[in-house]
Design a protein around this motif. Structure first.
Motif, mmCIF file in Angstrom:
data_model
loop_
_atom_site.group_PDB
_atom_site.id
_atom_site.type_symbol
_atom_site.label_atom_id
_atom_site.label_comp_id
_atom_site.label_asym_id
_atom_site.label_seq_id
_atom_site.Cartn_x
_atom_site.Cartn_y
_atom_site.Cartn_z
ATOM 1 N N CYS A 87 -8.800 -5.761 -4.528
ATOM 2 C CA CYS A 87 -7.408 -6.021 -4.144
ATOM 3 C C CYS A 87 -7.066 -7.505 -4.269
ATOM 4 C CB CYS A 87 -7.152 -5.556 -2.711
ATOM 5 S SG CYS A 87 -7.142 -3.757 -2.505
ATOM 6 N N TRP A 138 -2.712 -5.454 -3.568
ATOM 7 C CA TRP A 138 -3.060 -4.822 -2.286
ATOM 8 C C TRP A 138 -2.551 -3.383 -2.196
ATOM 9 C CZ3 TRP A 138 -6.662 -6.276 0.939
ATOM 10 C CH2 TRP A 138 -7.093 -7.608 0.905
ATOM 11 N N ALA A 164 -5.230 -0.864 -1.960
ATOM 12 C CA ALA A 164 -5.857 -0.549 -0.671
ATOM 13 C C ALA A 164 -5.386 0.818 -0.176
ATOM 14 C CB ALA A 164 -5.533 -1.635 0.348
#
Length: 313
Positions: free
Chosen positions: A124, A129, A132
């Protein structure tokens, strides 16, 4: 996401000790479904630019750890539900056969998840991100495949879940972390791989059909019936190869991808070895051939992508 292994009172795997016992606990033959998609996704990215070797290795390791954790959760929950015995067909049942402590298996699965999360953080940091969230969903599916009150593997959606998350999602993630974007080409290449991963699950469910039915499960093989399930397996293979041919014709893939067709004899062998078989032990060669089909098709497709990239440079 390797499906469960049933008790059929027909011994096929003897008790193991030492390193081999630990190795068999991980169900190594299922791991090709983890690293083939990563390799294909990465080589697709290589066609559009240089790749980050560190990201590739991290993604490969994380994918293998999630698959391993899924296998271990499978082992643990099948034991807890009383489905595995020393006579279980296949390589499941290591807890009862090889003397592993259930808590040890569970702890090892959790450790694999924790390490994969740490690797995911690195991925990430190097990409996005948003991964995630996607990664969390993949790990949740890995657990819920045989864990939780309503395991996915006990429903008609086991093949779909396996193919979608181990095939499509892993290939797209592997491509995205290298390029920063997604393409229709990457998605289309993921479908044949996803189908053959789902075929591995269907093959297991065909073998375990009688035992699953006794335990009240509703797998796809049970809903279709044994003969129709075998026919459906053949259709899955046919669709996979037809998609690869279509990709080539419409310039989504290189003509070198025709190398994947060299795996067709193994697919034919897998289907033929199911025909006329009713005992689980008799269907083990068919299951093995199905897994090998996924491996061969994936590696040959990857080889075609690599060769075309080298030639174009």
């Amino acid at each position: 996401m390797h499906p469960k292994t049933e008790s059929h009172n027909v011994p096929i795997i003897k008790a193991e000790r030492g390193f081999r016992a630990w190795w068999m606990l991980l169900r190594p033959h299922t791991l090709t479904a983890a690293f083939v998609p990563v390799i294909v996704g990465t080589l697709l990215a290589l066609q559009v630019g240089p790749i980050h070797i560190g990201l590739f290795l991290t993604m490969l390791t994380a994918s293998l750890l999630i698959q391993t954790a899924t296998n271990l959760f499978n082992e643990y929950f099948d034991y807890k539900r009383g489905l595995d015995t020393e006579e279980s067909v296949g390589i499941g049942g290591a807890i009862v056969r090889n003397g592993f402590k259930p808590q040890t298996v569970l702890n090892l699965a959790i450790t694999c998840i924790v390490v994969s999360i740490l690797l995911g953080i690195y991925i990430c940091l190097q990409s996005s991100w948003w991964l995630a969230l996607v990664g969390s969903i993949c790990m949740a599916v890995g657990y819920l495949y045989t864990g939780g009150p309503y395991p996915i593997a006990y429903t008609p959606f086991g093949e779909l879940a396996s193919g979608l998350f181990m095939g499509v999602v892993i290939i797209l993630i592997s491509f995205f972390i290298q390029t920063g974007y997604l393409t229709s080409t990457a998605f289309i290449h993921s479908i044949p791989i996803a189908i053959t991963i789902g075929a591995i699950m269907l093959a297991n469910n065909i073998r375990d059909l009688d035992g699953d039915k006794e335990n009240g499960r509703k797998t796809l093989a049970i809903l279709l019936g044994r003969q129709n399930a075998i026919r459906f397996l053949a259709i899955m293979f046919i669709v996979s190869y037809c998609l690869i041919f279509i990709m080539i014709i419409f310039d989504y893939s290189t003509w070198w991808s025709i190398l994947a067709f060299l795996s067709i004899p193994k697919a034919i062998q897998a289907v033929k070895r199911f025909v006329g078989k009713t005992k689980p032990i008799e269907m083990m060669p068919a299951m093995k051939a199905t897994s090998q089909t996924n491996t061969l098709l994936g590696f040959l497709l990857a080889a075609g992508l690599l060769i075309s990239t080298i030639i174009s440079q």
